[in-house]
Design a protein around this motif. Structure first.
Motif, mmCIF file in Angstrom:
data_model
loop_
_atom_site.group_PDB
_atom_site.id
_atom_site.type_symbol
_atom_site.label_atom_id
_atom_site.label_comp_id
_atom_site.label_asym_id
_atom_site.label_seq_id
_atom_site.Cartn_x
_atom_site.Cartn_y
_atom_site.Cartn_z
ATOM 1 N N GLY A 1 -5.875 1.867 0.287
ATOM 2 C CA GLY A 1 -5.304 2.530 -0.899
ATOM 3 C C GLY A 1 -4.581 1.525 -1.777
ATOM 4 N N PHE A 2 -3.910 2.010 -2.783
ATOM 5 C CA PHE A 2 -3.262 1.139 -3.780
ATOM 6 C C PHE A 2 -2.254 0.172 -3.150
ATOM 7 N N ILE A 3 -1.171 0.697 -2.577
ATOM 8 C CA ILE A 3 -0.120 -0.207 -2.092
ATOM 9 C C ILE A 3 -0.567 -0.907 -0.814
ATOM 10 N N ASP B 1 -8.114 3.305 7.821
ATOM 11 C CA ASP B 1 -8.074 4.131 6.613
ATOM 12 C C ASP B 1 -9.215 5.140 6.675
ATOM 13 N N LYS B 2 -8.899 6.371 6.285
ATOM 14 C CA LYS B 2 -9.904 7.441 6.310
ATOM 15 C C LYS B 2 -10.903 7.296 5.165
ATOM 16 N N THR C 1 -10.349 8.402 1.992
ATOM 17 C CA THR C 1 -10.353 9.634 1.201
ATOM 18 C C THR C 1 -10.758 9.242 -0.218
ATOM 19 N N GLY D 1 -8.957 6.126 -1.175
ATOM 20 C CA GLY D 1 -9.178 4.864 -0.470
ATOM 21 C C GLY D 1 -10.477 4.238 -0.962
ATOM 22 N N ASP E 1 -9.126 8.563 10.884
ATOM 23 C CA ASP E 1 -8.074 9.474 10.421
ATOM 24 C C ASP E 1 -6.818 9.269 11.271
ATOM 25 N N ILE E 2 -5.651 9.175 10.633
ATOM 26 C CA ILE E 2 -4.405 9.000 11.403
ATOM 27 C C ILE E 2 -4.058 10.250 12.215
ATOM 28 N N PHE F 1 1.354 3.247 5.758
ATOM 29 C CA PHE F 1 1.228 3.626 4.345
ATOM 30 C C PHE F 1 0.418 4.918 4.160
ATOM 31 N N SER G 1 -0.939 11.068 -1.736
ATOM 32 C CA SER G 1 0.167 10.477 -2.503
ATOM 33 C C SER G 1 0.391 11.042 -3.901
ATOM 34 N N SER H 1 -2.113 15.235 6.541
ATOM 35 C CA SER H 1 -2.012 13.766 6.678
ATOM 36 C C SER H 1 -0.567 13.296 6.742
ATOM 37 N N SER I 1 7.986 5.226 2.729
ATOM 38 C CA SER I 1 8.230 6.505 2.060
ATOM 39 C C SER I 1 8.659 6.297 0.606
ATOM 40 N N TYR J 1 4.050 17.464 -2.261
ATOM 41 C CA TYR J 1 3.927 16.049 -1.848
ATOM 42 C C TYR J 1 5.261 15.527 -1.323
ATOM 43 N N LYS K 1 6.573 14.226 2.464
ATOM 44 C CA LYS K 1 7.096 12.872 2.729
ATOM 45 C C LYS K 1 8.506 12.973 3.333
ATOM 46 N N ASN L 1 5.552 2.586 -8.140
ATOM 47 C CA ASN L 1 4.865 1.294 -8.171
ATOM 48 C C ASN L 1 3.835 1.241 -9.301
HETATM 49 P P1 NAD Z 1 -2.948 5.961 -2.265
HETATM 50 O O1 NAD Z 1 -3.244 7.410 -2.436
HETATM 51 O O2 NAD Z 1 -3.423 4.991 -3.288
HETATM 52 O O3 NAD Z 1 -3.513 5.463 -0.856
HETATM 53 C C1 NAD Z 1 -3.379 6.204 0.306
HETATM 54 C C2 NAD Z 1 -4.377 5.662 1.334
HETATM 55 O O4 NAD Z 1 -4.204 6.395 2.548
HETATM 56 C C3 NAD Z 1 -5.837 5.815 0.922
HETATM 57 O O5 NAD Z 1 -6.533 4.622 1.170
HETATM 58 C C4 NAD Z 1 -6.343 6.945 1.810
HETATM 59 O O6 NAD Z 1 -7.740 6.856 2.104
HETATM 60 C C5 NAD Z 1 -5.480 6.784 3.043
HETATM 61 N N1 NAD Z 1 -5.328 8.032 3.805
HETATM 62 C C6 NAD Z 1 -4.920 9.247 3.339
HETATM 63 N N2 NAD Z 1 -4.919 10.148 4.330
HETATM 64 C C7 NAD Z 1 -5.340 9.493 5.455
HETATM 65 C C8 NAD Z 1 -5.542 9.889 6.796
HETATM 66 N N3 NAD Z 1 -5.348 11.151 7.196
HETATM 67 N N4 NAD Z 1 -5.929 8.950 7.679
HETATM 68 C C9 NAD Z 1 -6.146 7.654 7.300
HETATM 69 N N5 NAD Z 1 -5.981 7.234 6.030
HETATM 70 C C10 NAD Z 1 -5.594 8.145 5.120
HETATM 71 O O7 NAD Z 1 -1.383 5.877 -2.078
HETATM 72 P P2 NAD Z 1 -0.339 4.722 -2.468
HETATM 73 O O8 NAD Z 1 0.133 4.945 -3.842
HETATM 74 O O9 NAD Z 1 -0.930 3.421 -2.090
HETATM 75 O O10 NAD Z 1 0.853 5.086 -1.467
HETATM 76 C C11 NAD Z 1 0.905 4.526 -0.160
HETATM 77 C C12 NAD Z 1 2.176 4.992 0.521
HETATM 78 O O11 NAD Z 1 3.311 4.586 -0.236
HETATM 79 C C13 NAD Z 1 2.297 6.513 0.665
HETATM 80 O O12 NAD Z 1 2.878 6.781 1.910
HETATM 81 C C14 NAD Z 1 3.224 6.917 -0.477
HETATM 82 O O13 NAD Z 1 3.921 8.091 -0.165
HETATM 83 C C15 NAD Z 1 4.137 5.722 -0.531
HETATM 84 N N6 NAD Z 1 4.775 5.451 -1.827
HETATM 85 C C16 NAD Z 1 4.009 5.349 -2.966
HETATM 86 C C17 NAD Z 1 4.626 5.018 -4.178
HETATM 87 C C18 NAD Z 1 3.820 4.864 -5.449
HETATM 88 O O14 NAD Z 1 4.412 4.674 -6.517
HETATM 89 N N7 NAD Z 1 2.499 4.918 -5.412
HETATM 90 C C19 NAD Z 1 6.004 4.806 -4.221
HETATM 91 C C20 NAD Z 1 6.759 4.934 -3.042
HETATM 92 C C21 NAD Z 1 6.119 5.235 -1.849
#
Ligand code: NAD
Ligand code: DAU
Length: 332
Positions: free
Chosen positions: A11-13, A34-35, A37, A40, A58-59, A78, A82, A97, A120, A148, A152, A178
């Motif tokens: 995913g992104f972060i 990573d699942k 989704t 991802g 899947d986690i 992570f 989200s 999830s 988080s 959401y 969290k 982010n």
């Molecule tokens: P994202 O949606 O871009 O990526 C999430 C990833 O998790 C994806 O690759 C997805 O395939 C995977 N995923 C989802 N459910 C799954 C499962 N059941 N099993 C395995 N993999 C699974 O999210 P993001 O923006 O990269 O956020 C990552 C984390 O950081 C999250 O926990 C989010 O709450 C937290 N966060 C995000 C931000 C933000 O600004 N984006 C800020 C603070 C915290």
């Protein structure tokens, strides 16, 4: 070598964390689960596939998580659903999830005595008033607003309960909004950049006065590494880089940086229950762990992000129509 299991690493972060770690922390041997989704994207890791182990899974899969946790030393978690707007359309994947997935990881951590870092969000604290000068701190009470953010918040409470009841070795971090490369185009900044690149009008929810506290994804990830290196078990750290701006300012700046009229956006339906303002006081992280952000100029960070989406059209182009069709159904 320390064996690091990264959940949600496509995913992104998470993907940015994989790249950041490979570049700056060669002491880690990385496995990603990573699942894949809709959020991802395996292409996010394409250039480093020969340096990591990737498992699609899947986690919530207890057997798989049991095996992976037993084989690694540290788990950085992570993986999550989200996006707030999706949680308003259908909360169930979030409950699955974010809550069941985290509980599954916690049970394996407890069984094998491994270390967890749980990722988080500042949204667990709810929101602040626009005219308030207060910021979130580590002692702000939890008060989440959306499906959401409430899942969290629930996942954080699960981690805290496993620390207290079972003495697991875990740290938590709650970060603000982010931005940077590989962010899904459903999210605010990439949506507006790709709207402009696609000849569509940028869309501002409601008045656009809502404030977010923007941080570059590499600064989030460098903070996570500070916590992995120096964080104290059982502690929670807020991560933020003093990047408060309202949504209107962000849209106008993107338009201006892309050479358009800064008023060429439209107001669309507001998000139900829209959080007004987030702001992070990251004093604890800075004083106790010595962390500082590197990207303190939001305008420059936005310019670099615009360049990334401009140069990587193949990464987002095929998804654009589908994402916009889902928003259009909601008048957004
Ligand atoms: P994202 O949606 O871009 O990526 C999430 C990833 O998790 C994806 O690759 C997805 O395939 C995977 N995923 C989802 N459910 C799954 C499962 N059941 N099993 C395995 N993999 C699974 O999210 P993001 O923006 O990269 O956020 C990552 C984390 O950081 C999250 O926990 C989010 O709450 C937290 N966060 C995000 C931000 C933000 O600004 N984006 C800020 C603070 C915290
Ligand atoms: O604060 C951390 C959180 O930041 C993370 O926990 C979430 O995973 C992440 O998605 C983000 O949540 P937000 O809801 O703040 O981000 P989003 O990008 O969806 O929206 C940012 C702001 O922009 C918000 O006030 C809603 C507004 N918005 C969003 C979109 C998609 C618009 O005005 N127009 C839009 O098209």
């Amino acid at each position: 070598m320390t064996k690091l299991l990264i959940t949600g690493g496509a995913g992104f972060i998470g993907a940015n964390f994989v790249h950041y770690t490979l570049k700056n922390h060669p002491e880690y041997q990385i496995t990603v689960i990573d699942k894949l989704t809709y959020a991802g994207n395996i292409d996010n890791l394409k250039s480093v596939m020969n340096k990591i182990k990737f498992i699609q899974g899947d986690i919530c899969d207890r057997e798989l998580i049991d095996k992976l946790v037993s084989q690694n030393d540290i788990i950085v978690h992570f993986a999550a659903e989200s996006h707030n707007d999706n949680s308003l359309r259908d909360p169930w994947p979030f409950i699955q999830s974010n809550l069941i997935g985290t509980a599954t990881i916690l049970e394996a951590i407890r069984k094998y005595g491994k270390r967890l870092h749980h990722i988080s969000t500042d949204e667990v604290y709810g929101d602040l008033e626009l005219d308030d000068l207060a910021k979130f701190t580590e002692t702000t009470p939890y008060n989440a607003s959306s499906p959401y953010s409430s899942t969290k918040a629930g996942s954080d409470l699960l981690v805290k309960a496993w620390v207290r009841s079972f003495s697991i070795n875990a740290t938590l971090s709650n970060c603000s909004n982010n931005y940077g490369p590989y962010q899904h185009i459903e999210k605010f900044i990439p949506r507006q950049i790709t709207n402009i690149l696609s000849g569509l009008t940028p869309k501002l929810y409601g008045t656009g006065e809502q404030v977010r506290d923007w941080i570059h994804v590499d600064d989030h990830n460098s903070a996570v590494h500070s916590i992995l290196d120096k964080g104290k078990s059982g502690e929670l750290y807020l991560i933020g880089a003093n990047g408060e701006q309202n949504n209107k300012y962000i849209v106008e700046t993107i338009l201006e940086l892309m050479g358009r009229d800064k008023n060429a956006y439209e107001h669309v339906n507001d998000r139900p229950g829209h959080d007004q303002r987030y702001a992070i006081d990251s004093t604890k992280l800075r004083i106790q762990l010595g962390w500082e952000p590197n990207f303190t100029n939001l305008r420059e960070g936005l310019k670099a992000t615009i360049d990334w989406y401009t140069n990587n059209e193949d990464w987002w182009k095929n998804e654009k129509a589908k994402i916009e069709a889902a928003y259009a159904k909601q008048g957004q």
